[in-house]
Design a protein around this motif. Structure first.
Motif, PDB file in Angstrom:
ATOM      1  N   PHE A   1       0.962  -1.086  -0.012  1.00 33.98           N
ATOM      2  CA  PHE A   1      -0.019  -0.012  -0.111  1.00 33.98           C
ATOM      3  C   PHE A   1       0.755   1.160  -0.066  1.00 33.98           C
ATOM      4  O   PHE A   1       1.905   1.284   0.505  1.00 33.98           O
ATOM      5  N   ARG A   2       0.369   2.263  -0.573  1.00 34.91           N
ATOM      6  CA  ARG A   2       1.249   3.282  -0.770  1.00 34.91           C
ATOM      7  C   ARG A   2       1.399   4.133   0.336  1.00 34.91           C
ATOM      8  O   ARG A   2       2.500   4.648   0.831  1.00 34.91           O
ATOM      9  N   LYS A   3       0.257   4.176   1.460  1.00 38.20           N
ATOM     10  CA  LYS A   3       0.487   4.662   2.740  1.00 38.20           C
ATOM     11  C   LYS A   3       0.034   3.773   3.827  1.00 38.20           C
ATOM     12  O   LYS A   3      -1.217   3.300   3.469  1.00 38.20           O
ATOM     13  N   ILE A   4       0.634   3.688   5.000  1.00 35.27           N
ATOM     14  CA  ILE A   4      -0.174   2.848   5.909  1.00 35.27           C
ATOM     15  C   ILE A   4      -0.091   3.696   7.199  1.00 35.27           C
ATOM     16  O   ILE A   4       0.913   4.065   7.697  1.00 35.27           O
ATOM     17  N   LYS A   5      -1.412   3.839   7.555  1.00 37.38           N
ATOM     18  CA  LYS A   5      -1.610   4.902   8.683  1.00 37.38           C
ATOM     19  C   LYS A   5      -2.524   4.389   9.949  1.00 37.38           C
ATOM     20  O   LYS A   5      -3.050   3.182   9.756  1.00 37.38           O
ATOM     21  N   GLY A   6      -2.301   4.868  11.057  1.00 34.98           N
ATOM     22  CA  GLY A   6      -3.134   4.463  12.276  1.00 34.98           C
ATOM     23  C   GLY A   6      -4.779   4.876  12.140  1.00 34.98           C
ATOM     24  O   GLY A   6      -4.693   5.873  11.253  1.00 34.98           O
ATOM     25  N   LEU A   7      -5.435   4.149  12.706  1.00 38.28           N
ATOM     26  CA  LEU A   7      -6.892   4.261  12.441  1.00 38.28           C
ATOM     27  C   LEU A   7      -7.289   5.788  13.163  1.00 38.28           C
ATOM     28  O   LEU A   7      -8.207   6.455  12.926  1.00 38.28           O
ATOM     29  N   SER A   8      -6.355   6.347  14.078  1.00 40.14           N
ATOM     30  CA  SER A   8      -6.580   7.602  14.587  1.00 40.14           C
ATOM     31  C   SER A   8      -6.380   8.892  13.697  1.00 40.14           C
ATOM     32  O   SER A   8      -6.942   9.967  13.841  1.00 40.14           O
TER      33      SER A   8
END
Length: 392
Positions: free
Chosen positions: A300-307
């Protein structure tokens, strides 16, 4: 007395006629030893609408069905046939001239379906599952986004599978097999139900997803099968390709186990579409680093937290669908960048000639229903807009 006798004879004649008509429209054959084509009389080939097959089918029988018979059938019942494998290309691109749906009832002993077997490119074709959900080859239901895909439904007496929110699940509701959904207006957002543990192989293969929806994988999912999201395409009509317009959420703290080629992508996606490697993935905050270092998930291009997740508001009504009309033998094919909800065909005098609910990005209109010198097609789209096109 004479009048009564004549009346009785008339009733008997009518019953015999109805029985004869029924015999020619509802036909049962036991196939396998000889070609299916030789088991039907010439009259039956012209009139049969409900065909039941027991025994098995030869390779040449599938070709006969594709090219000669399926264009007139309402039902092909293979439930009691001794067929454990549907061969590659079995029902691919079969001729279909009707406007009503055609139902193909699958064998109860079916175990495997080979490559492109159900690529009939016809949204009004329904495959009815009567037994266990089979294993699948590649590109089973559709070759790519520009083709409409068939529906899959579960027979009422199926003890292995069930329908939940227009998707096929295992009877214990833990495995998602096949989601029937409209890419831009899916039932319940087309989301996977809570409690699902397994996403079956090929489940979303070659499917299209509108960027306005956030695709969510529940925390309960621990396994995703081979090619489950192969060529999973995100539509971004009239918008720049940007990861902010499509987000996938995976709520599992531990990355679900992946089969082979789960996120396989083609080298050259269609205009206005991109794949998961251009999207943003949102996961539990404490699991961001795990996903970033897990093979395939880290595509995935970006992986971020649900927050960090915040819904994106998009004004869909302002989008103008790109509608194209292709003239092919015997019919017109209307294709759109946005899902078509309904098509109505009118004569120049305003008479309604044809109407159909589509929920797909492509629809076929038979030229036989047009009236000279031309007809007017009114096309309603999922985003609330309408376009008018002239069909000559």
């Amino acid at each position: 007395m004479k009048k009564r006798l004549l009346s009785a004879l008339f009733v008997m004649a009518m019953l015999c006629r109805l029985q004869a008509q029924n015999a020619e429209t509802h036909v049962t054959v036991h196939a396998g030893e000889t070609a299916l084509e030789t088991l039907l009389t010439e009259e039956q080939k012209q009139s049969v609408t409900h065909l039941t097959v027991t025994g098995t089918l030869l390779d040449e029988d599938y070709a006969f069905l594709r090219n000669e018979l399926l264009n007139q059938l309402e039902t092909l019942n293979l439930k009691d046939a001794e067929i454990d494998t549907i061969p590659a290309h079995a029902f691919e691109d079969f001729k279909y001239l009707g406007t009503d749906s055609i139902r193909i009832i699958l064998p109860s002993c079916l175990k495997h379906v080979k490559d492109k077997a159900f690529c009939c490119n016809n949204p009004i074709c329904v495959f009815e599952l009567t037994g266990k959900y089979p294993t699948l080859g590649q590109d089973i239901f559709t070759k790519d986004l520009i083709y409409a895909e068939p529906r899959m439904e579960v027979s009422p007496d199926n003890e292995y599978c069930t329908m939940i929110e227009d998707a096929i699940y295992s009877s214990d509701h833990t495995t998602l097999h096949y989601p029937n959904y409209n890419c831009t207006e899916p039932t319940n957002g087309g989301q996977i139900i809570e409690g699902t543990k397994v996403i079956s192989a090929n489940a979303y293969e070659n499917r299209a997803w509108d960027y306005k929806w956030t695709f969510t994988i529940p925390a309960s999912v621990d396994s995703i099968g081979d090619r489950a999201f192969a060529s999973f395409q995100i539509i971004t009509p009239d918008m720049p390709i940007d990861s902010k317009y499509f987000r996938m959420i995976c709520k599992s703290s531990i990355p679900p186990c992946l089969g082979q080629n789960v996120f396989y992508t083609m080298e050259n996606p269609y205009w206005g579409m991109f794949y998961v490697n251009e999207a943003s993935l949102y996961v539990p905050d404490e699991s961001v680093d795990i996903y970033k270092t897990t093979k395939c998930w880290n595509r995935f291009r970006k992986i971020k937290g649900l927050s960090e997740y915040h819904p994106v508001s998009v004004n869909l009504v302002s989008l103008s669908p790109s509608l194209s009309v292709k003239d092919v033998s015997g019919c017109y094919i209307l294709s759109s960048s946005i899902a078509i909800k309904e098509v109505r065909l009118y004569s120049l005098s305003g008479l309604l000639l044809f109407s159909t609910t589509v929920h797909a990005q492509q629809v076929r209109i038979n030229k036989s229903i047009l009236t000279p010198p031309y007809a007017i097609a009114s096309v309603d789209f999922a985003n609330g807009t309408t376009q008018i096109v002239k069909l000559t």
